[in-house]
Design a protein around this motif. Structure first.
Motif, PDB file in Angstrom:
ATOM      1  N   THR A  99       0.838  -1.194   0.000  1.00  0.00           N
ATOM      2  CA  THR A  99       0.000   0.000   0.000  1.00  0.00           C
ATOM      3  C   THR A  99       0.881   1.255   0.000  1.00  0.00           C
ATOM      4  O   THR A  99       1.960   1.268   0.590  1.00  0.00           O
ATOM      5  N   VAL A 100       0.412   2.271  -0.689  1.00  0.00           N
ATOM      6  CA  VAL A 100       1.062   3.592  -0.669  1.00  0.00           C
ATOM      7  C   VAL A 100       0.007   4.574  -0.183  1.00  0.00           C
ATOM      8  O   VAL A 100      -1.012   4.780  -0.863  1.00  0.00           O
ATOM      9  N   THR A 101       0.222   5.118   1.013  1.00  0.00           N
ATOM     10  CA  THR A 101      -0.814   5.937   1.663  1.00  0.00           C
ATOM     11  C   THR A 101      -0.205   7.223   2.230  1.00  0.00           C
ATOM     12  O   THR A 101       0.976   7.481   2.042  1.00  0.00           O
ATOM     13  N   GLY A 102      -1.014   7.988   2.918  1.00  0.00           N
ATOM     14  CA  GLY A 102      -0.526   9.216   3.548  1.00  0.00           C
ATOM     15  C   GLY A 102      -0.724  10.413   2.640  1.00  0.00           C
ATOM     16  O   GLY A 102      -1.774  10.537   2.005  1.00  0.00           O
ATOM     17  N   LEU A 103       0.297  11.270   2.569  1.00  0.00           N
ATOM     18  CA  LEU A 103       0.173  12.527   1.827  1.00  0.00           C
ATOM     19  C   LEU A 103       0.358  12.311   0.321  1.00  0.00           C
ATOM     20  O   LEU A 103       1.294  12.806  -0.294  1.00  0.00           O
ATOM     21  N   VAL A 104      -0.562  11.530  -0.250  1.00  0.00           N
ATOM     22  CA  VAL A 104      -0.553  11.282  -1.694  1.00  0.00           C
ATOM     23  C   VAL A 104      -1.906  11.661  -2.272  1.00  0.00           C
ATOM     24  O   VAL A 104      -2.907  11.725  -1.557  1.00  0.00           O
ATOM     25  N   GLN A 105      -1.923  11.924  -3.568  1.00  0.00           N
ATOM     26  CA  GLN A 105      -3.177  12.280  -4.231  1.00  0.00           C
ATOM     27  C   GLN A 105      -4.027  11.033  -4.466  1.00  0.00           C
ATOM     28  O   GLN A 105      -5.230  11.077  -4.380  1.00  0.00           O
ATOM     29  N   ARG A 106      -3.368   9.927  -4.792  1.00  0.00           N
ATOM     30  CA  ARG A 106      -4.066   8.689  -5.133  1.00  0.00           C
ATOM     31  C   ARG A 106      -3.433   7.521  -4.384  1.00  0.00           C
ATOM     32  O   ARG A 106      -2.412   6.992  -4.824  1.00  0.00           O
ATOM     33  N   PRO A 107      -4.005   7.098  -3.264  1.00  0.00           N
ATOM     34  CA  PRO A 107      -3.452   5.936  -2.552  1.00  0.00           C
ATOM     35  C   PRO A 107      -3.424   4.719  -3.473  1.00  0.00           C
ATOM     36  O   PRO A 107      -4.305   4.565  -4.326  1.00  0.00           O
ATOM     37  N   LEU A 108      -2.402   3.882  -3.314  1.00  0.00           N
ATOM     38  CA  LEU A 108      -2.244   2.724  -4.194  1.00  0.00           C
ATOM     39  C   LEU A 108      -2.226   1.437  -3.387  1.00  0.00           C
ATOM     40  O   LEU A 108      -1.858   1.440  -2.214  1.00  0.00           O
ATOM     41  N   ALA A 109      -2.620   0.345  -4.024  1.00  0.00           N
ATOM     42  CA  ALA A 109      -2.407  -0.998  -3.489  1.00  0.00           C
ATOM     43  C   ALA A 109      -1.967  -1.843  -4.673  1.00  0.00           C
ATOM     44  O   ALA A 109      -2.698  -1.994  -5.651  1.00  0.00           O
ATOM     45  N   LEU A 110      -0.733  -2.362  -4.601  1.00  0.00           N
ATOM     46  CA  LEU A 110      -0.153  -3.085  -5.739  1.00  0.00           C
ATOM     47  C   LEU A 110       0.178  -4.509  -5.343  1.00  0.00           C
ATOM     48  O   LEU A 110       0.835  -4.744  -4.325  1.00  0.00           O
ATOM     49  N   SER A 111      -0.258  -5.456  -6.168  1.00  0.00           N
ATOM     50  CA  SER A 111       0.079  -6.860  -5.914  1.00  0.00           C
ATOM     51  C   SER A 111       1.534  -7.091  -6.315  1.00  0.00           C
ATOM     52  O   SER A 111       2.144  -6.277  -7.024  1.00  0.00           O
ATOM     53  N   LEU A 112       2.077  -8.231  -5.892  1.00  0.00           N
ATOM     54  CA  LEU A 112       3.457  -8.560  -6.256  1.00  0.00           C
ATOM     55  C   LEU A 112       3.578  -8.696  -7.771  1.00  0.00           C
ATOM     56  O   LEU A 112       4.560  -8.244  -8.369  1.00  0.00           O
ATOM     57  N   ALA A 113       2.550  -9.283  -8.405  1.00  0.00           N
ATOM     58  CA  ALA A 113       2.583  -9.431  -9.868  1.00  0.00           C
ATOM     59  C   ALA A 113       2.628  -8.052 -10.531  1.00  0.00           C
ATOM     60  O   ALA A 113       3.375  -7.843 -11.499  1.00  0.00           O
ATOM     61  N   GLN A 114       1.857  -7.120 -10.014  1.00  0.00           N
ATOM     62  CA  GLN A 114       1.861  -5.764 -10.581  1.00  0.00           C
ATOM     63  C   GLN A 114       3.228  -5.101 -10.401  1.00  0.00           C
ATOM     64  O   GLN A 114       3.733  -4.450 -11.316  1.00  0.00           O
ATOM     65  N   LEU A 115       3.838  -5.283  -9.212  1.00  0.00           N
ATOM     66  CA  LEU A 115       5.152  -4.687  -8.967  1.00  0.00           C
ATOM     67  C   LEU A 115       6.213  -5.289  -9.880  1.00  0.00           C
ATOM     68  O   LEU A 115       7.072  -4.587 -10.404  1.00  0.00           O
TER      69      LEU A 115
END
Ligand SMILES: Nc1nc2c(c(=O)[nH]1)N[C@H]1C(S)=C(S)[C@@H](COP(=O)(O)O)O[C@H]1N2
Ligand SMILES: [Mo]
Length: 253
Positions: A99-115
């Motif tokens: 997950t990428v959260t906090g002071l961002v415009q668009r929080p993200l959740a990326l699977s290992l396959a996506q990464l």
């Protein structure tokens, strides 16, 4: 926390302090809508100024693949026993998401396959642990800068915090870096080490490589990335597990 005046963090901190002083003197002005627009732009300028500084940042030395250490010691947590982590290992990280959260415009959740599908950088670098050993390894993974650009930083973003899966004693491991290191080209989220999927001992499924810093900054078992403007509210407030126990936050080498 002691810092030299010329540290990169010092530059950011003094920049913020100056901005704060200037704002303090302009309270009435900032209530006008036009001024608010100008202030927004000013924040964006801060970010572009930082980007310009980044352009001149030196790279950590990279080595030939023939120089890769035959043994790369695994250190600190090497087999986290946290139940949630064990379940993820069991399912080969199929249900894992970064997950990428906090002071961002668009929080993200990326699977290992996506990464793994993202464009990746490969670098062969030397890891230096404060305990007195070093090893050369080859790391592959997407640049952190790409993820942060996709998420979009909010104007007040200052730090990137890495929350890890492992608990030492009763504290969770975590680390943090400033935006200079976050946008540095050699700062990657490594999913591959020496051409193989990252092993559990070295931080599976992904670990941070922030090449101009000492070993303890290289967070393993990264589960979540949080963008913040302060480190005070996280765990002991020192910006990292070892920093909360007296290590320097800025571990540049
Ligand atoms: N999550 C987590 N990250 C961590 C640690 C840890 O215990 N937990 N130890 C740190 C230290 S002190 C070092 S030297 C390196 C060790 O990485 P390695 O096991 O790949 O050698 O990871 C760093 N990152
Ligand atoms: Mo270390």
């Amino acid at each position: 926390m002691s810092r030299t005046l010329l540290s990169r963090r010092g530059l950011i901190v003094s920049g913020t302090a100056l901005g704060g002083l200037w704002l303090a003197g302009c309270d009435r002005l900032s209530q006008a809508p036009e001024a608010a627009k100008f202030l927004d732009r000013d924040d964006q300028l801060n970010m572009s100024a930082q980007r310009l500084l980044l352009a001149g940042q030196p790279l950590a030395r990279e080595f030939k693949t023939s120089e890769i250490s035959r043994v790369f010691k695994a250190n600190g947590s090497i087999a986290p026993q946290d139940p949630a982590y064990l379940a993820l290992v069991q399912s080969r990280f199929a249900n894992w998401a970064l997950t990428v959260t906090g002071l961002v415009q668009r929080p993200l959740a990326l699977s290992l396959a996506q990464l793994r599908a993202l464009p990746a950088r490969t670098q062969t670098t030397r890891h230096d642990c404060v305990e007195g050993w070093s090893a050369i390894g080859q790391w592959t993974g997407p640049q952190l800068s790409g993820l942060l650009r996709t998420a979009g930083l909010q104007p007040h973003a200052r730090y990137v915090v890495f929350h890890c899966a492992d608990t030492l004693g009763d504290s969770r491991y975590y680390e943090s870096i400033d935006l200079f290191d976050a946008f540095h080209p050699q700062t990657i989220l490594a999913h591959t080490m020496n051409g193989q999927p990252l092993a559990v001992a070295h931080g599976a499924p992904i670990r941070l490589r922030v090449e101009r810093q000492l070993g303890y900054k290289q967070a393993k078992y990264v589960m979540g990335i949080e963008v913040t403007n302060s480190l005070d509210h996280i765990e002991g407030g020192g910006g990292g597990y070892w920093e909360d126990r007296g290590y320097e936050w800025y571990a540049g080498i």
